[in-house]
Scaffold this motif. Structure first.
Motif, PDB file in Angstrom:
ATOM      1  N   SER A 103       9.479  19.772  -1.402  1.00  0.00           N
ATOM      2  CA  SER A 103       9.841  19.165  -0.116  1.00  0.00           C
ATOM      3  C   SER A 103       8.743  19.393   0.916  1.00  0.00           C
ATOM      4  CB  SER A 103      11.168  19.735   0.390  1.00  0.00           C
ATOM      5  OG  SER A 103      12.231  19.369  -0.465  1.00  0.00           O
ATOM      6  N   GLY A 104       8.037  20.515   0.806  1.00  0.00           N
ATOM      7  CA  GLY A 104       6.904  20.749   1.682  1.00  0.00           C
ATOM      8  C   GLY A 104       5.810  19.725   1.467  1.00  0.00           C
ATOM      9  N   VAL A 105       5.532  19.403   0.213  1.00  0.00           N
ATOM     10  CA  VAL A 105       4.532  18.375  -0.107  1.00  0.00           C
ATOM     11  C   VAL A 105       4.969  17.018   0.441  1.00  0.00           C
ATOM     12  CG1 VAL A 105       3.439  17.087  -1.989  1.00  0.00           C
ATOM     13  CG2 VAL A 105       3.660  19.586  -2.135  1.00  0.00           C
ATOM     14  N   ALA A 106       6.219  16.664   0.219  1.00  0.00           N
ATOM     15  CA  ALA A 106       6.727  15.373   0.697  1.00  0.00           C
ATOM     16  C   ALA A 106       6.688  15.293   2.216  1.00  0.00           C
ATOM     17  CB  ALA A 106       8.148  15.152   0.186  1.00  0.00           C
ATOM     18  N   THR A 107       7.035  16.386   2.877  1.00  0.00           N
ATOM     19  CA  THR A 107       7.068  16.399   4.339  1.00  0.00           C
ATOM     20  C   THR A 107       5.667  16.268   4.926  1.00  0.00           C
ATOM     21  OG1 THR A 107       9.089  17.728   4.361  1.00  0.00           O
ATOM     22  CG2 THR A 107       7.739  17.774   6.354  1.00  0.00           C
ATOM     23  N   MET A 108       4.698  16.992   4.378  1.00  0.00           N
ATOM     24  CA  MET A 108       3.334  16.868   4.879  1.00  0.00           C
ATOM     25  C   MET A 108       2.777  15.477   4.608  1.00  0.00           C
ATOM     26  SD  MET A 108      -0.090  19.147   4.141  1.00  0.00           S
ATOM     27  CE  MET A 108       0.102  20.243   5.546  1.00  0.00           C
ATOM     28  N   THR A 109       3.055  14.937   3.435  1.00  0.00           N
ATOM     29  CA  THR A 109       2.598  13.584   3.130  1.00  0.00           C
ATOM     30  C   THR A 109       3.148  12.588   4.130  1.00  0.00           C
ATOM     31  OG1 THR A 109       2.484  14.106   0.762  1.00  0.00           O
ATOM     32  CG2 THR A 109       2.549  11.774   1.370  1.00  0.00           C
ATOM     33  N   ALA A 110       4.415  12.715   4.467  1.00  0.00           N
ATOM     34  CA  ALA A 110       5.041  11.795   5.420  1.00  0.00           C
ATOM     35  C   ALA A 110       4.352  11.838   6.781  1.00  0.00           C
ATOM     36  CB  ALA A 110       6.526  12.123   5.562  1.00  0.00           C
ATOM     37  N   ARG A 111       3.873  13.018   7.180  1.00  0.00           N
ATOM     38  CA  ARG A 111       3.154  13.128   8.456  1.00  0.00           C
ATOM     39  C   ARG A 111       1.853  12.339   8.409  1.00  0.00           C
ATOM     40  NH1 ARG A 111       2.202  19.150  10.050  1.00  0.00           N
ATOM     41  NH2 ARG A 111       1.424  18.110  11.942  1.00  0.00           N
ATOM     42  N   ASN A 120      -4.347  -0.735   7.502  1.00  0.00           N
ATOM     43  CA  ASN A 120      -4.267  -1.129   6.094  1.00  0.00           C
ATOM     44  C   ASN A 120      -4.446   0.053   5.147  1.00  0.00           C
ATOM     45  OD1 ASN A 120      -3.905  -3.902   6.611  1.00  0.00           O
ATOM     46  ND2 ASN A 120      -6.110  -4.168   6.940  1.00  0.00           N
ATOM     47  N   ALA A 121      -4.737   1.225   5.693  1.00  0.00           N
ATOM     48  CA  ALA A 121      -5.046   2.376   4.846  1.00  0.00           C
ATOM     49  C   ALA A 121      -3.792   2.994   4.252  1.00  0.00           C
ATOM     50  CB  ALA A 121      -5.810   3.418   5.653  1.00  0.00           C
ATOM     51  N   ARG A 122      -3.925   3.432   3.014  1.00  0.00           N
ATOM     52  CA  ARG A 122      -2.850   4.171   2.345  1.00  0.00           C
ATOM     53  C   ARG A 122      -3.329   5.581   2.010  1.00  0.00           C
ATOM     54  NH1 ARG A 122      -1.303   0.162  -2.454  1.00  0.00           N
ATOM     55  NH2 ARG A 122      -3.416  -0.600  -2.062  1.00  0.00           N
ATOM     56  N   ILE A 123      -2.402   6.516   2.071  1.00  0.00           N
ATOM     57  CA  ILE A 123      -2.720   7.917   1.802  1.00  0.00           C
ATOM     58  C   ILE A 123      -2.649   8.189   0.303  1.00  0.00           C
ATOM     59  CG2 ILE A 123      -2.023  10.316   2.189  1.00  0.00           C
ATOM     60  CD1 ILE A 123      -3.236   8.900   4.644  1.00  0.00           C
ATOM     61  N   LEU A 124      -3.728   8.772  -0.219  1.00  0.00           N
ATOM     62  CA  LEU A 124      -3.804   9.125  -1.636  1.00  0.00           C
ATOM     63  C   LEU A 124      -3.754  10.637  -1.805  1.00  0.00           C
ATOM     64  CD1 LEU A 124      -6.782   6.993  -3.039  1.00  0.00           C
ATOM     65  CD2 LEU A 124      -4.355   6.670  -3.549  1.00  0.00           C
ATOM     66  N   ASP A 125      -3.158  11.077  -2.891  1.00  0.00           N
ATOM     67  CA  ASP A 125      -3.269  12.475  -3.267  1.00  0.00           C
ATOM     68  C   ASP A 125      -4.519  12.665  -4.129  1.00  0.00           C
ATOM     69  OD1 ASP A 125      -2.553  11.398  -5.743  1.00  0.00           O
ATOM     70  OD2 ASP A 125      -0.485  12.061  -5.603  1.00  0.00           O
ATOM     71  N   ASN A 148      -0.100   7.660  -5.338  1.00  0.00           N
ATOM     72  CA  ASN A 148      -0.731   8.531  -6.322  1.00  0.00           C
ATOM     73  C   ASN A 148      -2.091   8.009  -6.745  1.00  0.00           C
ATOM     74  OD1 ASN A 148       2.452   9.145  -7.937  1.00  0.00           O
ATOM     75  ND2 ASN A 148       1.435  10.344  -6.382  1.00  0.00           N
ATOM     76  N   HIS A 149      -3.085   8.888  -6.708  1.00  0.00           N
ATOM     77  CA  HIS A 149      -4.394   8.609  -7.294  1.00  0.00           C
ATOM     78  C   HIS A 149      -4.234   8.789  -8.799  1.00  0.00           C
ATOM     79  CE1 HIS A 149      -8.778   8.575  -7.658  1.00  0.00           C
ATOM     80  NE2 HIS A 149      -8.873   8.359  -6.353  1.00  0.00           N
ATOM     81  N   ARG A 150      -5.314   8.934  -9.519  1.00  0.00           N
ATOM     82  CA  ARG A 150      -5.183   9.135 -10.962  1.00  0.00           C
ATOM     83  C   ARG A 150      -4.389  10.412 -11.243  1.00  0.00           C
ATOM     84  NH1 ARG A 150     -11.033  11.361 -13.180  1.00  0.00           N
ATOM     85  NH2 ARG A 150     -11.488  12.778 -11.463  1.00  0.00           N
ATOM     86  N   ILE A 151      -3.640  10.389 -12.328  1.00  0.00           N
ATOM     87  CA  ILE A 151      -2.828  11.543 -12.689  1.00  0.00           C
ATOM     88  C   ILE A 151      -3.707  12.634 -13.308  1.00  0.00           C
ATOM     89  CG2 ILE A 151      -0.875  12.359 -14.049  1.00  0.00           C
ATOM     90  CD1 ILE A 151      -0.143  10.460 -11.751  1.00  0.00           C
ATOM     91  N   PHE A 257      -8.051   3.154   1.273  1.00  0.00           N
ATOM     92  CA  PHE A 257      -7.379   4.398   0.923  1.00  0.00           C
ATOM     93  C   PHE A 257      -8.070   5.576   1.591  1.00  0.00           C
ATOM     94  CE2 PHE A 257      -6.693   1.612  -2.787  1.00  0.00           C
ATOM     95  CZ  PHE A 257      -5.307   1.672  -2.895  1.00  0.00           C
ATOM     96  N   ILE A 258      -7.280   6.608   1.861  1.00  0.00           N
ATOM     97  CA  ILE A 258      -7.828   7.873   2.342  1.00  0.00           C
ATOM     98  C   ILE A 258      -7.235   8.966   1.459  1.00  0.00           C
ATOM     99  CG2 ILE A 258      -8.086   9.450   4.291  1.00  0.00           C
ATOM    100  CD1 ILE A 258      -7.460   7.067   6.140  1.00  0.00           C
TER     101      ILE A 258
END
Length: 279
Positions: A103-111, A120-125, A148-151, A257-258
């Protein structure tokens, strides 16, 4: 994969047995408990946490109340579990560990996702994940609205600076791309560029799906976008030195992407607890 992690986590926590519950909780004692968040955020790992309870004791009645990817307020109840008090207490910490981390990962990603809204940018891991937790953490990124970037090393060819030194030049790289296309047509190709000269070289190549713009200034990012032109291919990915403070300016350069390693390697856990009520 998640079941394997659950089994490992329970084995390291329980060992030869939960001596506290065995000696201080009567075997016949029943209880009801709720897993609740103590701080607002985006939840992930709810299904995994629920499976922890069921793995410890299949007779437990476990109900998921709020699903992964949901934005929740402080006090929200995520899981209800009823049955053996011993079993609930034995599963508690392992279930919460999964849930808090993911949930910490999901919450930071959402920020981060919210910060680039309207561009137009999307956030990549990235692959900067906890060993063994990659699929769960990648899912948590998606639950937070990221991409998701490459697995792993197997699902995208990503030619970075060290590869470029070893490869021997553009002609060798181009030949390798053609060979990859012939033998593994479903695998995308990404080349890392740390200069605009490299960007222009890569744009002239055939078969390049993505160009990673490594540690470039805002003006360099804009020039790279302009050099690509109106085709919007290959995709351009900004990487390096990305923070919430710099994110919006990077997004407004026009990159697609960023990539942000921090959403997995530096995400603080979301505060989640278990409210226990004997019945």
């Amino acid at each position: 994969m998640s079941q394997t992690l659950i089994d490992l986590a329970l084995a390291e926590d329980i060992g030869a047995g939960d001596v506290t519950s065995l000696y201080f909780i009567p075997e016949e004692r029943k209880a009801r408990a709720f897993v609740a968040v103590r701080k607002e955020g985006v939840v992930s790992g709810v299904e995994t946490a629920a499976r922890v309870f069921a793995t410890v004791d299949p007779s437990l009645d476990v109900e998921i109340l709020i699903h992964d990817g949901s934005k929740v307020a402080s006090g929200a109840l995520l899981i209800r579990v009823e049955g053996s008090a011993r079993s609930i207490l034995t599963a508690e910490r392992t279930a919460l560990n999964f849930l808090q981390r993911l949930s910490g990962v999901a919450t930071m990603t959402a920020r981060y996702v919210e910060e680039v809204r309207g561009t137009n940018a999307r956030i990549l891991d990235t692959r900067k994940t906890t060993p063994g937790f990659r699929l769960l953490e990648k899912k948590a990124v998606a639950d937070g609205g990221g991409t998701n970037h490459r697995i792993g090393l197997y699902d995208r060819a990503m030619v970075k600076d060290n590869h470029l030194v070893a490869e021997g030049g553009p002609a060798v790289i181009q030949a390798a791309i053609h060979k990859l296309r012939e033998e593994r047509p479903g695998v995308e190709v990404e080349l890392e560029a740390d200069s605009l000269e490299q960007v222009r070289t890569f744009l002239s190549m055939d078969g390049v799906d993505h160009i990673l713009l490594d540690n470039m200034t805002l003006s360099q990012l804009r020039e790279a976008v302009e050099a690509r032109g109106e085709s919007h291919k290959p995709f351009l990915e900004a990487s390096g030195g990305v923070t919430l403070a710099t994110l919006r300016d990077i997004a407004e350069t026009g990159v697609d992407f960023i990539s942000v390693g921090a959403v997995t390697h530096s995400a603080p856990s979301l505060d989640v607890g278990l409210d226990f009520t004997p019945v």
